[in-house]
Design a protein around this motif. Structure first.
Motif, PDB file in Angstrom:
ATOM      1  N   GLU A   1      -3.191  -3.757  -3.612  1.00  0.00           N
ATOM      2  CA  GLU A   1      -4.344  -4.397  -4.255  1.00  0.00           C
ATOM      3  C   GLU A   1      -5.669  -3.762  -3.857  1.00  0.00           C
ATOM      4  OE1 GLU A   1      -3.804  -6.710  -0.377  1.00  0.00           O
ATOM      5  OE2 GLU A   1      -2.547  -5.669  -1.837  1.00  0.00           O
ATOM      6  N   ARG A   2      -5.679  -2.967  -2.781  1.00  0.00           N
ATOM      7  CA  ARG A   2      -6.915  -2.315  -2.338  1.00  0.00           C
ATOM      8  C   ARG A   2      -6.955  -0.830  -2.674  1.00  0.00           C
ATOM      9  NH1 ARG A   2      -9.550  -6.003   1.049  1.00  0.00           N
ATOM     10  NH2 ARG A   2      -8.192  -7.443   2.196  1.00  0.00           N
ATOM     11  N   HIS A   3      -5.883  -0.288  -3.221  1.00  0.00           N
ATOM     12  CA  HIS A   3      -5.776   1.159  -3.335  1.00  0.00           C
ATOM     13  C   HIS A   3      -6.517   1.748  -4.527  1.00  0.00           C
ATOM     14  CE1 HIS A   3      -1.908   1.232  -0.696  1.00  0.00           C
ATOM     15  NE2 HIS A   3      -3.007   1.070  -0.006  1.00  0.00           N
ATOM     16  N   HIS A   4      -6.567   1.021  -5.606  1.00  0.00           N
ATOM     17  CA  HIS A   4      -7.279   1.527  -6.800  1.00  0.00           C
ATOM     18  C   HIS A   4      -6.810   2.935  -7.172  1.00  0.00           C
ATOM     19  CE1 HIS A   4      -9.743  -1.991  -6.204  1.00  0.00           C
ATOM     20  NE2 HIS A   4     -10.137  -1.564  -5.031  1.00  0.00           N
ATOM     21  N   ASP A   5      -5.481   3.110  -7.234  1.00  0.00           N
ATOM     22  CA  ASP A   5      -4.840   4.366  -7.643  1.00  0.00           C
ATOM     23  C   ASP A   5      -4.960   5.498  -6.616  1.00  0.00           C
ATOM     24  OD1 ASP A   5      -4.032   3.244 -10.088  1.00  0.00           O
ATOM     25  OD2 ASP A   5      -5.966   3.720 -11.011  1.00  0.00           O
ATOM     26  N   LEU A   6      -5.350   5.171  -5.365  1.00  0.00           N
ATOM     27  CA  LEU A   6      -5.426   6.210  -4.333  1.00  0.00           C
ATOM     28  C   LEU A   6      -4.052   6.564  -3.776  1.00  0.00           C
ATOM     29  CD1 LEU A   6      -8.550   5.058  -2.263  1.00  0.00           C
ATOM     30  CD2 LEU A   6      -8.408   6.985  -3.836  1.00  0.00           C
ATOM     31  N   MET A   7      -3.107   5.659  -3.895  1.00  0.00           N
ATOM     32  CA  MET A   7      -1.771   5.867  -3.353  1.00  0.00           C
ATOM     33  C   MET A   7      -1.045   6.948  -4.153  1.00  0.00           C
ATOM     34  SD  MET A   7       0.341   4.748  -1.008  1.00  0.00           S
ATOM     35  CE  MET A   7       2.063   4.403  -0.642  1.00  0.00           C
ATOM     36  N   LYS A   8      -0.715   8.042  -3.478  1.00  0.00           N
ATOM     37  CA  LYS A   8      -0.088   9.173  -4.147  1.00  0.00           C
ATOM     38  C   LYS A   8       1.437   9.139  -4.071  1.00  0.00           C
ATOM     39  CE  LYS A   8      -4.108  12.056  -3.054  1.00  0.00           C
ATOM     40  NZ  LYS A   8      -4.613  13.226  -2.283  1.00  0.00           N
ATOM     41  N   LEU A   9       1.972   8.323  -3.167  1.00  0.00           N
ATOM     42  CA  LEU A   9       3.411   8.289  -2.950  1.00  0.00           C
ATOM     43  C   LEU A   9       4.057   7.139  -3.702  1.00  0.00           C
ATOM     44  CD1 LEU A   9       3.427   8.746   0.939  1.00  0.00           C
ATOM     45  CD2 LEU A   9       3.808  10.530  -0.768  1.00  0.00           C
ATOM     46  N   THR A  10       5.283   7.343  -4.149  1.00  0.00           N
ATOM     47  CA  THR A  10       6.067   6.223  -4.646  1.00  0.00           C
ATOM     48  C   THR A  10       6.531   5.410  -3.438  1.00  0.00           C
ATOM     49  OG1 THR A  10       8.193   7.381  -4.511  1.00  0.00           O
ATOM     50  CG2 THR A  10       6.894   7.642  -6.549  1.00  0.00           C
ATOM     51  N   THR A  11       7.011   4.199  -3.687  1.00  0.00           N
ATOM     52  CA  THR A  11       7.480   3.387  -2.567  1.00  0.00           C
ATOM     53  C   THR A  11       8.676   4.042  -1.875  1.00  0.00           C
ATOM     54  OG1 THR A  11       8.772   2.043  -4.125  1.00  0.00           O
ATOM     55  CG2 THR A  11       6.604   1.214  -3.498  1.00  0.00           C
ATOM     56  N   ASP A  12       9.527   4.704  -2.624  1.00  0.00           N
ATOM     57  CA  ASP A  12      10.675   5.394  -2.020  1.00  0.00           C
ATOM     58  C   ASP A  12      10.211   6.549  -1.137  1.00  0.00           C
ATOM     59  OD1 ASP A  12      12.472   3.696  -3.217  1.00  0.00           O
ATOM     60  OD2 ASP A  12      12.985   5.061  -4.858  1.00  0.00           O
ATOM     61  N   GLU A  13       9.215   7.300  -1.622  1.00  0.00           N
ATOM     62  CA  GLU A  13       8.682   8.407  -0.825  1.00  0.00           C
ATOM     63  C   GLU A  13       8.013   7.880   0.436  1.00  0.00           C
ATOM     64  OE1 GLU A  13       7.608  11.706  -4.297  1.00  0.00           O
ATOM     65  OE2 GLU A  13       6.176  10.085  -3.852  1.00  0.00           O
ATOM     66  N   TYR A  14       7.279   6.782   0.294  1.00  0.00           N
ATOM     67  CA  TYR A  14       6.616   6.200   1.473  1.00  0.00           C
ATOM     68  C   TYR A  14       7.658   5.826   2.518  1.00  0.00           C
ATOM     69  CZ  TYR A  14       3.521   3.441   4.405  1.00  0.00           C
ATOM     70  OH  TYR A  14       2.801   2.974   5.481  1.00  0.00           O
TER      71      TYR A  14
END
Length: 290
Positions: A211-224
């Motif tokens: 909810e705070r990332h605003h599309d900054l997250m580059k990884l999928t949940t599996d990659e994370y």
């Protein structure tokens, strides 16, 4: 007195609060006999912080009022100050506030006469969470000095990471951070997770805050999970006495594998239990302060 950030407390004060929390856990009783009212004003969703403050107040013999933002005058444009001033006006003795605005309390200091206790401000501070984390660590190891902790995940958006990094360093711990580079906090001793893992006494995982990332997250949940998640393979590389912590809520199979949440080295639910005793100590401190 108000409680906004642990930077306002000496290390002696911190240990004194933890001492009282442990006394409450051991059975110490304080009973305000229903003569004190604590209002819980949570402007962001919360389960653990909100309801453990509520339970802490109940354990101290206080009555509580739990604010519902969806059915309140903030929907009509009422300001934070006017909302808090209302609860002061009707006779509440203390107010616990979580608000998405960082340092929201600066709008209230000097204007509100009853004690204000922060349940978290934006991405800035979360004093009661840090205290329950410290209580859990002190119970486990008996001290802080020289312990190595790695805080893993979304550091830049985490009020837990910001509060813990500063106070844990002051208490003599070696504090490291790790996680995706896009969420690295400058100056926060970033290290490679798999390199530090076998050396750490405490592995503290943070929730992926979509909810705070605003599309900054580059990884999928599996990659994370593959890169930074705690799974059995990584647990096997931990020190024998090392413990696992997480402020929760947690994303199962993202930052922590489902079968690790309650493994023998996990202290996640112990943290939650300790949260009530820490918050009892905080409320008792502000309600007893003359």
């Amino acid at each position: 007195m108000n409680i906004f950030t642990l930077n306002d407390f000496s290390t002696t004060d911190i240990n004194s609060i933890l001492d009282e929390a442990e006394e409450f856990k051991a059975g110490k009783k304080v009973d305000f006999k229903g003569k004190k009212v604590v209002a819980n004003l949570f402007f962001e969703p919360s389960t653990r912080t909100h309801y453990s403050f509520d339970k802490a107040a109940y354990n101290l013999g206080c009555r509580t009022q739990n604010f519902d933002t969806t059915n309140s005058s903030i929907q009509k444009g009422e300001t934070l100050y006017d909302t808090v001033k209302f609860f002061e006006s009707i006779g509440c003795d203390a107010v616990v506030i979580r608000h998405p605005k960082e340092n929201y309390y600066q709008d209230l200091v000097g204007k509100i006469k009853i004690p204000l206790v922060s349940g978290g401000d934006g991405t800035g501070n979360h004093p009661s969470q840090s205290l329950l984390d410290l209580m859990t660590i002190r119970e486990e190891f008996g001290h802080f000095d020289g312990l190595k902790i790695v805080i893993v995940g979304d550091i830049v958006h985490s009020r837990v990471a910001h509060s813990n990094y500063e106070i844990m360093k002051r208490l003599g711990m070696e504090v490291y951070t790790s996680g995706p580079r896009e969420f690295e906090e400058p100056g926060y001793n970033y290290v490679d997770f798999d390199t530090i893992l076998p050396e750490a006494d405490i592995i503290m995982l943070l929730r992926v805050q979509h909810e705070r990332h605003h599309d900054l997250m580059k990884l999928t949940t599996d990659e994370y999970h593959r890169l930074y998640g705690l799974n059995q393979e990584r647990v096997n590389k931990m020190k024998e006495r090392a413990i696992i912590m997480h402020p929760a809520p947690f994303n199962r199979n993202v930052e922590i594998a489902d079968d690790i949440v309650e493994c023998k080295q996990s202290r996640i639910f112990k943290q939650m239990a300790n949260g009530v005793f820490v918050r009892m100590a905080l409320l008792n401190r502000v309600l007893s302060d003359d």
